[in-house]
Write a protein that holds these residues in place. Sequence first.
Motif, mmCIF file in Angstrom:
data_model
loop_
_atom_site.group_PDB
_atom_site.id
_atom_site.type_symbol
_atom_site.label_atom_id
_atom_site.label_comp_id
_atom_site.label_asym_id
_atom_site.label_seq_id
_atom_site.Cartn_x
_atom_site.Cartn_y
_atom_site.Cartn_z
ATOM 1 N N SER A 1 0.846 -1.187 0.000
ATOM 2 C CA SER A 1 0.000 0.000 0.000
ATOM 3 C C SER A 1 0.888 1.246 0.000
ATOM 4 O O SER A 1 2.082 1.169 0.228
ATOM 5 C CB SER A 1 -0.890 0.001 1.231
ATOM 6 N N PRO A 2 0.296 2.414 -0.239
ATOM 7 C CA PRO A 2 1.107 3.644 -0.274
ATOM 8 C C PRO A 2 1.661 4.076 1.087
ATOM 9 O O PRO A 2 2.368 5.064 1.153
ATOM 10 C CB PRO A 2 0.132 4.695 -0.828
ATOM 11 N N MET A 3 1.380 3.323 2.151
ATOM 12 C CA MET A 3 1.950 3.654 3.459
ATOM 13 C C MET A 3 3.472 3.702 3.418
ATOM 14 O O MET A 3 4.095 4.390 4.218
ATOM 15 C CB MET A 3 1.552 2.611 4.490
ATOM 16 N N ALA A 4 4.045 2.947 2.468
ATOM 17 C CA ALA A 4 5.510 2.933 2.357
ATOM 18 C C ALA A 4 6.050 4.339 2.097
ATOM 19 O O ALA A 4 7.153 4.671 2.525
ATOM 20 C CB ALA A 4 5.939 1.985 1.243
ATOM 21 N N TYR A 5 5.283 5.182 1.425
ATOM 22 C CA TYR A 5 5.772 6.536 1.127
ATOM 23 C C TYR A 5 5.809 7.390 2.384
ATOM 24 O O TYR A 5 6.684 8.235 2.545
ATOM 25 C CB TYR A 5 4.900 7.196 0.045
ATOM 26 N N GLN A 6 4.859 7.161 3.280
ATOM 27 C CA GLN A 6 4.890 7.883 4.565
ATOM 28 C C GLN A 6 6.104 7.434 5.382
ATOM 29 O O GLN A 6 6.784 8.252 5.998
ATOM 30 C CB GLN A 6 3.604 7.621 5.360
ATOM 31 N N ALA A 7 6.355 6.130 5.358
ATOM 32 C CA ALA A 7 7.492 5.597 6.117
ATOM 33 C C ALA A 7 8.799 6.170 5.578
ATOM 34 O O ALA A 7 9.688 6.566 6.339
ATOM 35 C CB ALA A 7 7.497 4.072 6.027
ATOM 36 N N ARG A 8 8.889 6.229 4.274
ATOM 37 C CA ARG A 8 10.113 6.725 3.660
ATOM 38 C C ARG A 8 10.307 8.219 3.964
ATOM 39 O O ARG A 8 11.421 8.665 4.260
ATOM 40 C CB ARG A 8 10.043 6.467 2.162
ATOM 41 N N ALA A 9 9.217 8.994 3.906
ATOM 42 C CA ALA A 9 9.310 10.423 4.230
ATOM 43 C C ALA A 9 9.778 10.589 5.681
ATOM 44 O O ALA A 9 10.618 11.443 5.980
ATOM 45 C CB ALA A 9 7.961 11.111 4.012
ATOM 46 N N ALA A 10 9.262 9.755 6.572
ATOM 47 C CA ALA A 10 9.653 9.842 7.986
ATOM 48 C C ALA A 10 11.136 9.505 8.152
ATOM 49 O O ALA A 10 11.830 10.093 8.991
ATOM 50 C CB ALA A 10 8.786 8.909 8.834
ATOM 51 N N MET A 11 11.635 8.563 7.349
ATOM 52 C CA MET A 11 13.066 8.220 7.437
ATOM 53 C C MET A 11 13.930 9.402 7.017
ATOM 54 O O MET A 11 14.972 9.673 7.620
ATOM 55 C CB MET A 11 13.382 6.999 6.568
ATOM 56 N N VAL A 12 13.489 10.100 5.976
ATOM 57 C CA VAL A 12 14.245 11.271 5.518
ATOM 58 C C VAL A 12 14.275 12.327 6.627
ATOM 59 O O VAL A 12 15.323 12.901 6.936
ATOM 60 C CB VAL A 12 13.622 11.853 4.233
ATOM 61 N N GLN A 13 13.126 12.562 7.247
ATOM 62 C CA GLN A 13 13.052 13.558 8.327
ATOM 63 C C GLN A 13 13.990 13.188 9.476
ATOM 64 O O GLN A 13 14.658 14.053 10.046
ATOM 65 C CB GLN A 13 11.609 13.677 8.833
ATOM 66 N N ALA A 14 14.035 11.904 9.800
ATOM 67 C CA ALA A 14 14.894 11.450 10.908
ATOM 68 C C ALA A 14 16.370 11.664 10.576
ATOM 69 O O ALA A 14 17.134 12.193 11.392
ATOM 70 C CB ALA A 14 14.617 9.977 11.212
ATOM 71 N N SER B 1 -0.098 12.467 -1.373
ATOM 72 C CA SER B 1 -1.220 13.362 -1.703
ATOM 73 C C SER B 1 -2.217 12.662 -2.608
ATOM 74 O O SER B 1 -3.422 12.758 -2.421
ATOM 75 C CB SER B 1 -0.736 14.609 -2.435
ATOM 76 N N ARG B 2 -1.679 11.978 -3.592
ATOM 77 C CA ARG B 2 -2.561 11.382 -4.593
ATOM 78 C C ARG B 2 -3.196 10.093 -4.097
ATOM 79 O O ARG B 2 -4.394 9.886 -4.234
ATOM 80 C CB ARG B 2 -1.758 11.122 -5.870
ATOM 81 N N LEU B 3 -2.376 9.213 -3.499
ATOM 82 C CA LEU B 3 -2.857 7.856 -3.220
ATOM 83 C C LEU B 3 -3.464 7.700 -1.827
ATOM 84 O O LEU B 3 -4.315 6.839 -1.630
ATOM 85 C CB LEU B 3 -1.707 6.856 -3.394
ATOM 86 N N ILE B 4 -3.035 8.501 -0.867
ATOM 87 C CA ILE B 4 -3.591 8.365 0.485
ATOM 88 C C ILE B 4 -4.634 9.439 0.751
ATOM 89 O O ILE B 4 -5.749 9.149 1.155
ATOM 90 C CB ILE B 4 -2.473 8.421 1.546
ATOM 91 N N LEU B 5 -4.275 10.696 0.490
ATOM 92 C CA LEU B 5 -5.215 11.782 0.785
ATOM 93 C C LEU B 5 -6.220 11.987 -0.353
ATOM 94 O O LEU B 5 -7.223 12.667 -0.164
ATOM 95 C CB LEU B 5 -4.453 13.082 1.063
ATOM 96 N N ALA C 1 0.545 16.343 3.011
ATOM 97 C CA ALA C 1 1.199 15.025 3.024
ATOM 98 C C ALA C 1 2.127 14.920 4.239
ATOM 99 O O ALA C 1 2.140 13.899 4.937
ATOM 100 C CB ALA C 1 1.977 14.810 1.731
ATOM 101 N N GLU C 2 2.897 15.963 4.503
ATOM 102 C CA GLU C 2 3.787 15.937 5.672
ATOM 103 C C GLU C 2 2.971 15.841 6.961
ATOM 104 O O GLU C 2 3.345 15.133 7.894
ATOM 105 C CB GLU C 2 4.675 17.186 5.702
ATOM 106 N N SER C 3 1.844 16.533 6.990
ATOM 107 C CA SER C 3 0.982 16.454 8.174
ATOM 108 C C SER C 3 0.482 15.023 8.379
ATOM 109 O O SER C 3 0.372 14.559 9.516
ATOM 110 C CB SER C 3 -0.214 17.395 8.028
ATOM 111 N N SER C 4 0.180 14.343 7.279
ATOM 112 C CA SER C 4 -0.316 12.965 7.412
ATOM 113 C C SER C 4 0.773 12.049 7.969
ATOM 114 O O SER C 4 0.488 11.119 8.717
ATOM 115 C CB SER C 4 -0.844 12.430 6.073
#
Lengths: 380, 309
Positions: free
Chosen positions: A310-323, A371-375, B216-219
């Motif tokens: 699922s597109p959750m992987a993109y959230q995980a990857r964004a969080a890794m970049v932030q970390a 933005s596209r796939l989750i929101l 997206a960042e907020s999510s």
Amino acid sequence: MEFALSEADTAFRSDLVGFLDRELAEGWNRSECGLGSAVYTDFSRGFVRTLAAKGWLTPHWPPEYGGGGQGAWQHFVLGEEMWKRGEPRGPQYMNVNWVGPALIKYGTEEQRRSLLPPIARGDVFWCQGFSEPEAGTDLAALRTRAARDGEDYILNGQKIWTSYANEADYCFLLARTGSVADGRDGISVFLLPLNTPGVEVRRIDGFVGEHSFNELFLTDVRVPGTCLLGEENKGWDIVRRTLAYERVGAPRYARAALVLDGLAGWCRAAGLLTDPGVQEQFGDARALCEAARVLVYRVIDERAKAKEPSPMAYQARAAMVQAERAVGDLALDVMGTEALAEQSRGDAQFRNSLGAGIAAGSYEVQLNLISRLILKLPKG
Amino acid sequence: MDFERSDTQRALLDALGTLLNRHAGPQRCRELAARGAYDHELESELRAAGFLDVFGEADAGPLEAVLAVEQISAQLGAITPVPHLLVLPALGLPVPEGPVVLADRDAPGPVRYGGEARQLLVAGADRCATAELSPDDAEPVPSAYGYPLARVVPRLAENLAPGTSQAMINWWRVGVCAEALGMMQRAFDLTVAYAKDRTVFGRALGSFQALQHRLAESSVLLEGSRWLTYEAAFRGATAESSAVAAAYTMAALHRLTRETHQITGAVGLTREHDLHLWTLRLQAVRAELGGLRAHRRAVVTSRWGVAAA
């Protein structure tokens, strides 16, 4: 909900930790420092053979191809423990994580028989020939051509940002077999031996760690049709499916957390760790590493249950970049000019963090996909 | 590992949802807020249905209690779910009728429902103290942030066992995360829906990449908060897991508040729009336990064993 590993996976983790303590005791002092140096790459060659002998290089592959038939969590625990030590497998994680699985899934019997055993033994390096000067993130724009000539293909074109091409034996290469107008539908995957005449590798020095990039020039490179993976023009599907987990395949937060612990030790010795402002920055960075971890775990849980990615992987990857960025910034802020010294903790982490949002698909691309796939936000 | 809700959790949340639909929600919240009142009716419905006992139940537990706190907060339930569902049960204390105040000796200030509460729990250096409150102990503080606030000075306090203070603070941290999570999710959902519907310059507001990236960042922040909070509850609110969850969630709260209001524009600043029902209450949660700075420093204390200077 259950936020603990199974007993078997926990036991595997402790076996692995003991093994790494012994194996990495000598000759490996780079756990918090740069990836990609020659010393590092040489060390990894020996180390992965030791891992392979133990059955831990490809534990998640099916037994008939040199794997241990283990589950997604065991595979992930392996990756996490490796990244906690600065990833001593070097460039090998690419082979074992997705090149091998792609061959298993899409290869012919002959391709599997010839190409998988050397990977499972840790004898070869592969590199990834995706990006081109005109097509980085926008892979649909790639121009490297593969023209049929009887039973063979003739490859012409140029690849760029190809990490480890200077060391690699093979390249997992994307080339256009259809027309440019076909976009993603005219792309095929080639398994290219890099010693084929007409392949030229030119090094581009980077300043992210000791890592170097490479350009790959392909001039009338003739390869047999047996180098094609899967069906002609169906390469995009292979890449999309194979790389679905690549976004979280390298648990970079584990390395960032290791560096953060090291930095805390440095600050304690320097008498800085009781400073409230410094504490706030450490607390923030640690929280970002932990959030990345738990979001990646969520994706692995999906894989362990054999669901469609699922597109959750993109959230995980964004969080890794932030970390990674937070730890890199903290390193420079707390260490001051000490961080500028070559191979200090601050130096390595900061330079690494500059590439965090670029390698393996840019940060902004992850945000577009969320933005596209989750929101489900409307297209611009 | 299993990131899916169990059948028990789904059943619990369904039942709670039905109850909250009848007894909570924006309309009810507005009525109560106008009077600055505590929702005794909602509390007694929750009690009768067994939701105040979830923490100690054999087939449920702290994680389920956290899920319930999240949902009650999302539905703007005007009660004190954190002491009732998490902190008192974690300390093995009975859950009295009516609001209970949680206070931190190191972070004094007005407290939620201080005027109406008859019981106070204070975290001291090592031990908690409980105190009965009378109306004379409270001085109401006018506030726009959705909860009736008061300063309280209890007269008689009784000390609990050694070590209770840390347990109280850890569960309180997990509790404010759960409350924040419920409220942030609703504020965010409302904002995303607005971004899809509202047209500007001939296109949907949410089609502008500048806003897409911020949403997206907020999510990401919201999901990170969610799973760190659940994991902390699962781990029994260890000092580190609860501090980490709070450090992350409260930072998310700061960002979410700004983004939801910026994207909904002027209409989001009006009383007739619902957004403020969540975002103003969120600020009361943000301030508890010393807020973001204290949560971040607590991470350092638990992770690297250092006390503050």
